[in-house]
Each structure stands twice: as structure tokens, then as C-alpha cells.
Design a protein around this motif. Structure first.
Motif, PDB file in Angstrom:
ATOM      1  N   GLU A 109      49.746  35.871  36.581  1.00 20.62           N
ATOM      2  CA  GLU A 109      49.086  36.208  37.834  1.00 20.62           C
ATOM      3  C   GLU A 109      48.288  37.493  37.655  1.00 20.62           C
ATOM      4  OE1 GLU A 109      51.920  35.488  41.392  1.00 20.62           O
ATOM      5  OE2 GLU A 109      53.183  36.114  39.708  1.00 20.62           O
ATOM      6  N   MET A 110      47.137  37.564  38.290  1.00 24.74           N
ATOM      7  CA  MET A 110      46.343  38.794  38.268  1.00 24.74           C
ATOM      8  C   MET A 110      45.225  38.679  39.295  1.00 24.74           C
ATOM      9  SD  MET A 110      43.140  38.304  36.788  1.00 24.74           S
ATOM     10  CE  MET A 110      42.385  37.055  35.743  1.00 24.74           C
ATOM     11  N   THR A 111      44.654  39.821  39.632  1.00 20.01           N
ATOM     12  CA  THR A 111      43.483  39.892  40.510  1.00 20.01           C
ATOM     13  C   THR A 111      42.348  40.535  39.724  1.00 20.01           C
ATOM     14  OG1 THR A 111      44.853  40.084  42.494  1.00 20.01           O
ATOM     15  CG2 THR A 111      42.556  40.839  42.663  1.00 20.01           C
ATOM     16  N   PRO A 112      41.187  39.864  39.605  1.00 21.19           N
ATOM     17  CA  PRO A 112      40.079  40.487  38.876  1.00 21.19           C
ATOM     18  C   PRO A 112      39.501  41.660  39.645  1.00 21.19           C
ATOM     19  CG  PRO A 112      39.362  38.448  39.897  1.00 21.19           C
ATOM     20  CD  PRO A 112      40.835  38.527  40.119  1.00 21.19           C
ATOM     21  N   GLN A 113      39.020  42.649  38.917  1.00 21.24           N
ATOM     22  CA  GLN A 113      38.335  43.763  39.558  1.00 21.24           C
ATOM     23  C   GLN A 113      37.090  43.264  40.283  1.00 21.24           C
ATOM     24  OE1 GLN A 113      37.543  46.430  36.312  1.00 21.24           O
ATOM     25  NE2 GLN A 113      39.462  47.560  36.569  1.00 21.24           N
ATOM     26  N   PRO A 114      36.670  43.950  41.346  1.00 22.39           N
ATOM     27  CA  PRO A 114      35.446  43.558  42.049  1.00 22.39           C
ATOM     28  C   PRO A 114      34.271  43.452  41.079  1.00 22.39           C
ATOM     29  CG  PRO A 114      36.616  45.245  43.291  1.00 22.39           C
ATOM     30  CD  PRO A 114      37.320  45.126  41.969  1.00 22.39           C
ATOM     31  N   GLY A 115      33.508  42.374  41.241  1.00 21.95           N
ATOM     32  CA  GLY A 115      32.351  42.154  40.393  1.00 21.95           C
ATOM     33  C   GLY A 115      32.626  41.291  39.184  1.00 21.95           C
ATOM     34  N   PHE A 116      33.905  40.963  38.916  1.00 17.39           N
ATOM     35  CA  PHE A 116      34.240  40.190  37.724  1.00 17.39           C
ATOM     36  C   PHE A 116      34.799  38.806  38.056  1.00 17.39           C
ATOM     37  CE2 PHE A 116      33.964  44.427  36.007  1.00 17.39           C
ATOM     38  CZ  PHE A 116      33.406  44.222  34.753  1.00 17.39           C
ATOM     39  N   GLU A 117      34.819  38.432  39.317  1.00 16.04           N
ATOM     40  CA  GLU A 117      35.403  37.149  39.691  1.00 16.04           C
ATOM     41  C   GLU A 117      34.599  35.983  39.108  1.00 16.04           C
ATOM     42  OE1 GLU A 117      36.114  34.556  43.694  1.00 16.04           O
ATOM     43  OE2 GLU A 117      36.662  36.681  43.781  1.00 16.04           O
ATOM     44  N   ASP A 118      33.274  36.040  39.175  1.00 17.37           N
ATOM     45  CA  ASP A 118      32.459  34.929  38.659  1.00 17.37           C
ATOM     46  C   ASP A 118      32.667  34.742  37.157  1.00 17.37           C
ATOM     47  OD1 ASP A 118      31.472  34.408  41.169  1.00 17.37           O
ATOM     48  OD2 ASP A 118      29.544  35.401  40.835  1.00 17.37           O
ATOM     49  N   GLU A 119      32.681  35.862  36.410  1.00 20.98           N
ATOM     50  CA  GLU A 119      32.882  35.733  34.969  1.00 20.98           C
ATOM     51  C   GLU A 119      34.298  35.255  34.664  1.00 20.98           C
ATOM     52  OE1 GLU A 119      32.243  38.061  30.712  1.00 20.98           O
ATOM     53  OE2 GLU A 119      31.931  39.155  32.593  1.00 20.98           O
ATOM     54  N   LEU A 120      35.261  35.686  35.468  1.00 24.70           N
ATOM     55  CA  LEU A 120      36.628  35.207  35.291  1.00 24.70           C
ATOM     56  C   LEU A 120      36.675  33.683  35.394  1.00 24.70           C
ATOM     57  CD1 LEU A 120      39.820  35.880  35.270  1.00 24.70           C
ATOM     58  CD2 LEU A 120      39.626  35.396  37.717  1.00 24.70           C
ATOM     59  N   GLN A 121      36.000  33.134  36.406  1.00 26.69           N
ATOM     60  CA  GLN A 121      36.008  31.682  36.576  1.00 26.69           C
ATOM     61  C   GLN A 121      35.373  31.003  35.365  1.00 26.69           C
ATOM     62  OE1 GLN A 121      37.860  31.072  38.917  1.00 26.69           O
ATOM     63  NE2 GLN A 121      37.417  32.248  40.765  1.00 26.69           N
ATOM     64  N   GLN A 122      34.271  31.525  34.865  1.00 24.94           N
ATOM     65  CA  GLN A 122      33.600  30.937  33.700  1.00 24.94           C
ATOM     66  C   GLN A 122      34.494  30.998  32.454  1.00 24.94           C
ATOM     67  OE1 GLN A 122      29.898  33.014  33.283  1.00 24.94           O
ATOM     68  NE2 GLN A 122      29.169  32.437  35.325  1.00 24.94           N
ATOM     69  N   TRP A 123      35.133  32.143  32.269  1.00 27.74           N
ATOM     70  CA  TRP A 123      36.008  32.331  31.102  1.00 27.74           C
ATOM     71  C   TRP A 123      37.167  31.338  31.126  1.00 27.74           C
ATOM     72  CZ3 TRP A 123      40.985  34.994  31.478  1.00 27.74           C
ATOM     73  CH2 TRP A 123      41.595  35.232  30.235  1.00 27.74           C
ATOM     74  N   TYR A 124      37.824  31.242  32.275  1.00 25.08           N
ATOM     75  CA  TYR A 124      38.933  30.295  32.379  1.00 25.08           C
ATOM     76  C   TYR A 124      38.440  28.855  32.235  1.00 25.08           C
ATOM     77  CZ  TYR A 124      43.291  32.717  33.567  1.00 25.08           C
ATOM     78  OH  TYR A 124      44.460  33.442  33.515  1.00 25.08           O
TER      79      TYR A 124
END
Length: 203
Positions: A109-124
Motif C-alpha cells: 500500500e502507498m500514496t503517490p506524491q502529488p504530481g506522480f499519480e499518472d506516472e504511477l498508473q503507467q508504471w504499474y
């Protein structure tokens, strides 16, 4: 709580100091009109000796917008020590060991820092979850978005053995350049190894 309804594919019930195969709380929930309206059912359970916490996944028959009012009714029935969260399914992949028994459930579980949510989705979506699903010993990989209590991103893996996490194939996926770039932007990170418990109704 004020939202009019958030997309939900399952509820997650967290039960401190309670194994999820002791289903008194879930049985109380199943008597609520809100439960019936959601066509919810009792699914997989998991228990962590280290955190002394049980999890119970409760899938909905189909994706629905579940309101804060409905969540509050479920939470009130669950009691002050339990926590109910609405989960939105983002990704589900069969693992390299699909079909084998999976006595362990590993959750990140984790929460991405603001501004990194879109890249998080792409990475996963494109690298991390597919890569870990292909590791021998992984039966299933899933990723959820938690709309309520706890960190926002929940990735979980059903495993044949806890040793899967230390295998060269697993570590290779964890140690890619993209993974190294993303990891510093995680907050509220929790990694928990659970023992899977029997589903309700299992013999």
C-alpha cells in the motif's frame, strides 16, 4: 463524508486483532439492506501475525457507485475497531503459477506524491504489475484504488511461497530503472505479508 458515490468493485474490511475466518462482523454486515443492495458477498480472507490484523475482501457482483452514506452504514455496523473501504479494481492479471494453491497474500500500500499519480498508473500498468505476475510463484496480481481509509494504492499478490519475494526474477522486476525512479515518490508505504485464510463456505 459528502461524496455522491465513488466507483467500487469490492469492499475491504480491516479487522485488528481478529482473524477473518471468524466471520461475526461479516455476518452482521450481510444482514444490512445496504449489503443486499450492493449484491456483495464474502470473499478471500487474510491474516498477518506481524501486524495482528485480518483483511476480508467482499466483492460486489458488478461495479457500482457506492455513496458515503452507504459506507457509513456499513462502517457503523462493523464497529469502531474495524475499517471498511471502497476499492476500485484497476488491474487483475493471472500469474505464472495460475492454478496452484496460494497460501500467502502479499499487499503493498502507498500514496503517490502529488504530481506522480499518472506516472504511477503507467508504471504499474505497463511494467511493474505485469512483470511481477510473470514471476514463478505468483498465482495472481491485482491492483486497487482505495477511496477511503489507508493509503490510496493497493497492489496485492497471491503467492505459492514467501520465498517468491526473494527470487532473482522478483528482485529483477523491483530493481528496474523506472522502479528506482518511482519509489522515492511513494508515501505512507506499507508492505504486509498475510497468510491466506479459507473463504467463507469453504469445506
Amino acid at each position: 463524508m459528502t461524496d455522491d458515490g465513488l466507483p467500487c468493485d469490492a469492499l475491504l474490511l480491516r479487522l485488528p486483532r481478529t482473524r477473518p475466518d471468524r466471520l461475526e462482523t461479516a455476518q452482521r454486515l450481510s444482514q444490512l439492506p445496504a449489503w443486499t443492495a450492493l449484491a456483495c458477498h464474502i470473499g478471500r480472507g487474510a491474516w498477518s501475525d506481524d501486524s495482528q490484523c485480518g483483511w476480508l475482501y467482499m466483492p460486489l457482483a458488478r461495479r457500482l457507485a457506492v455513496s458515503a452514506e452507504t459506507l457509513d452504514a456499513l462502517q457503523a455496523c462493523a464497529g469502531s475497531h474495524a475499517r471498511v473501504s471502497r476499492l476500485e479494481l484497476l488491474q487483475q492479471l493471472q500469474g505464472a503459477s495460475h492454478g496452484q494453491a496460494a497460501p500467502f497474500h502479499y499487499a503493498v500500500e502507498m500514496t503517490p506524491q502529488p504530481g506522480f499519480e499518472d506516472e504511477l498508473q503507467q508504471w504499474y500498468d505497463t511494467e511493474h504489475l505485469p512483470g511481477l505476475a510473470r514471476v514463478p510463484g505468483c498465482v495472481q496480481a491485482q491492483r486497487w484504488w482505495n477511496h477511503d481509509s489507508g493509503p490510496k494504492s493497493l497492489a496485492c499478490y497471491d503467492l505459492v511461497s514467501t520465498q517468491t519475494l526473494g527470487s532473482p526474477a522478483w528482485l529483477a522486476v523491483r530493481n528496474t530503472p523506472w522502479s528506482a525512479r518511482m519509489r522515492p515518490h511513494f508515501t505512507q508505504t506499507r508492505r504486509t505479508m498475510f497468510e491466506a485464510t479459507r473463504n467463507a463456505g469453504s469445506p
